[in-house]
Write a protein that holds these residues in place. Structure first.
Motif, PDB file in Angstrom:
ATOM      1  N   ALA A  53      -8.829   9.221  -3.247  1.00  0.00           N
ATOM      2  CA  ALA A  53      -8.600   7.787  -3.096  1.00  0.00           C
ATOM      3  C   ALA A  53      -9.298   7.265  -1.850  1.00  0.00           C
ATOM      4  CB  ALA A  53      -7.100   7.496  -3.023  1.00  0.00           C
ATOM      5  N   SER A  77      -3.337   4.532  -6.616  1.00  0.00           N
ATOM      6  CA  SER A  77      -3.885   4.688  -5.267  1.00  0.00           C
ATOM      7  C   SER A  77      -5.392   4.487  -5.260  1.00  0.00           C
ATOM      8  CB  SER A  77      -3.531   6.068  -4.709  1.00  0.00           C
ATOM      9  OG  SER A  77      -4.104   7.104  -5.500  1.00  0.00           O
ATOM     10  N   ALA A 116       0.902   4.766  -2.827  1.00  0.00           N
ATOM     11  CA  ALA A 116       0.117   5.893  -2.317  1.00  0.00           C
ATOM     12  C   ALA A 116       0.316   7.167  -3.127  1.00  0.00           C
ATOM     13  CB  ALA A 116       0.457   6.143  -0.852  1.00  0.00           C
ATOM     14  N   ASP A 117       1.488   7.340  -3.713  1.00  0.00           N
ATOM     15  CA  ASP A 117       1.784   8.584  -4.436  1.00  0.00           C
ATOM     16  C   ASP A 117       1.288   8.582  -5.871  1.00  0.00           C
ATOM     17  OD1 ASP A 117       3.029   9.636  -2.212  1.00  0.00           O
ATOM     18  OD2 ASP A 117       4.999   8.822  -2.757  1.00  0.00           O
ATOM     19  N   SER A 118       0.807   7.457  -6.363  1.00  0.00           N
ATOM     20  CA  SER A 118       0.319   7.392  -7.741  1.00  0.00           C
ATOM     21  C   SER A 118      -1.182   7.650  -7.758  1.00  0.00           C
ATOM     22  CB  SER A 118       0.620   6.015  -8.344  1.00  0.00           C
ATOM     23  OG  SER A 118      -0.040   5.870  -9.590  1.00  0.00           O
ATOM     24  N   PHE A 150      -2.625   8.573   1.428  1.00  0.00           N
ATOM     25  CA  PHE A 150      -3.411   8.577   0.202  1.00  0.00           C
ATOM     26  C   PHE A 150      -4.194   9.886   0.054  1.00  0.00           C
ATOM     27  CE2 PHE A 150      -2.553   4.171   0.963  1.00  0.00           C
ATOM     28  CZ  PHE A 150      -2.510   3.584  -0.294  1.00  0.00           C
ATOM     29  N   LEU A 176       0.830  -1.208   0.000  1.00  0.00           N
ATOM     30  CA  LEU A 176       0.000   0.000   0.000  1.00  0.00           C
ATOM     31  C   LEU A 176       0.862   1.255   0.000  1.00  0.00           C
ATOM     32  CD1 LEU A 176      -2.715  -1.032   2.613  1.00  0.00           C
ATOM     33  CD2 LEU A 176      -2.782  -1.264   0.129  1.00  0.00           C
ATOM     34  N   ASP A 177       1.874   1.263   0.848  1.00  0.00           N
ATOM     35  CA  ASP A 177       2.739   2.440   0.937  1.00  0.00           C
ATOM     36  C   ASP A 177       3.439   2.732  -0.381  1.00  0.00           C
ATOM     37  OD1 ASP A 177       1.995   2.572   3.598  1.00  0.00           O
ATOM     38  OD2 ASP A 177       3.707   1.376   4.278  1.00  0.00           O
TER      39      ASP A 177
END
Length: 335
Positions: free
Chosen positions: A284, A252, A246-248, A280, A242-243
């Motif tokens: 999201a 995300s 998160a930036d996409s 997120f 998950l981490d």
């Protein structure tokens, strides 16, 4: 008063005669028997950290959902036993297209999660409510009732736009899916099991008690199936995955949509899970809040048990797509 359902209208929905026994109840018995045997044959297995984590999630999912499932079964039995079919013809518009928004907004009055809305929707269909309206109610009730909205406000303090966005997106999903059923739904996709049929001379109270007993055993087995699936997926999906996404913006959204399906968190509690996903974007996290009450693994199992596997195989994927698109669209405007 007998709870014998009305005959289905052509092209609408068929009510299957109630079979002796309960396949979902059989699943529950098999699971319990298998765990008992494993406990005696390989007791050390239950000391493994992964197994303990799995069992914790399984028990949490089932215990979290059980009170609302009981609430839904009680409401379903009350509808089938005490409410005459003519009541729904009076309060709902005759046109299925017009009945969808009325039923969708009526979902705000049921203080429960998705486990409560499924048996109630099944009872509505058996009482002659057009399936499109019943499905709109099924999707809206766990997402826009006051308990869920207050929980969302508490989880996101100082962010009223998140509460509004959840309400708007969830209602939009319910309306779109209801209208899609009006346009494309087929009666042979929807097989609603016949509810309890009152015996000759049986009082309404006795009929109500028998209906609760029958429906709780049937729905409880499918809840266990959903809990088993959710626990297994929760255990094997690493948090590090998950981490990493998160930036996409695109990934995300997709990952949190999938996570909502997998985690099967009750709609009264999912806002606190979403609030904890601080890495997120708001959109999201809104996707997580909208998808969860509309389609998760335990809900799919309950829908398959109530409306038939052919229905669930078609309804769940389309609902997932509509929920993601609705949440992203509403999030782009309000968040």
């Amino acid at each position: 008063m007998s709870s014998t359902p009305l005959p289905p209208a052509p092209g609408d929905v068929a009510v299957e005669p109630r079979r002796r026994g309960s396949r979902s109840g059989d699943v529950l018995m098999v699971v319990l028997a298998a765990m008992a045997v494993l406990h005696f044959v390989r007791p050390a297995v239950f000391s493994e950290p992964a197994v303990q984590a799995w069992s914790t999630v399984f028990v949490a999912v089932c215990l979290q959902a059980l009170p609302f499932l009981v609430l839904g079964v009680l409401l379903s039995a009350a509808i089938s036993t005490f409410v005459p079919a003519s009541f729904f013809s009076r309060v709902l518009p005759r046109s299925p297209v017009a009945a969808v928004p009325v039923a969708g907004l009526a979902g705000a009055v049921l203080p429960g999660c998705e486990c409560a809305s499924v048996p109630v929707a099944g009872s509505l269909v058996r009482r002659g409510v057009t399936p499109a309206a019943a499905l709109a109610f099924l999707l809206s009730a766990p997402a826009i009732n006051p308990v869920v909205l207050v929980a969302t406000a508490v989880a996101f303090p100082g962010e009223p736009q998140m509460v509004l966005a959840r309400f708007v997106a969830s209602v939009l999903v319910a309306l779109v899916m209801g209208w899609l059923w009006v346009s494309f739904g087929r009666g042979d996709w929807l097989r609603v099991r016949e509810g309890h049929v009152a015996a000759p001379g049986e009082s309404r109270l006795e009929s109500f008690r028998s209906a609760v007993q029958h429906d709780l055993l049937h729905a409880g087995g499918f809840l266990v199936v959903g809990g088993l699936t959710a626990a297994t997926l929760n255990t094997v999906v690493p948090r590090a995955w998950l981490d990493a996404v998160a930036d996409s913006p695109v990934l995300s959204v997709l990952v949190l949509a999938a996570l909502a399906v997998v985690l099967a968190v009750c709609s009264e509690a999912d806002a606190f899970v979403a609030a904890s996903l601080v890495g997120f974007s708001p959109t999201a996290r809104l996707v997580f809040l909208v998808v969860g009450p509309a389609v998760d693994v335990k809900l799919i199992a309950l829908q398959a048990g109530t409306f038939g596997p052919r229905f669930a195989a078609r309804f769940a994927p389309v609902t997932l797509v509509v929920a993601v698109l609705a949440a992203v669209g509403v999030g782009a405007v309000l968040l």
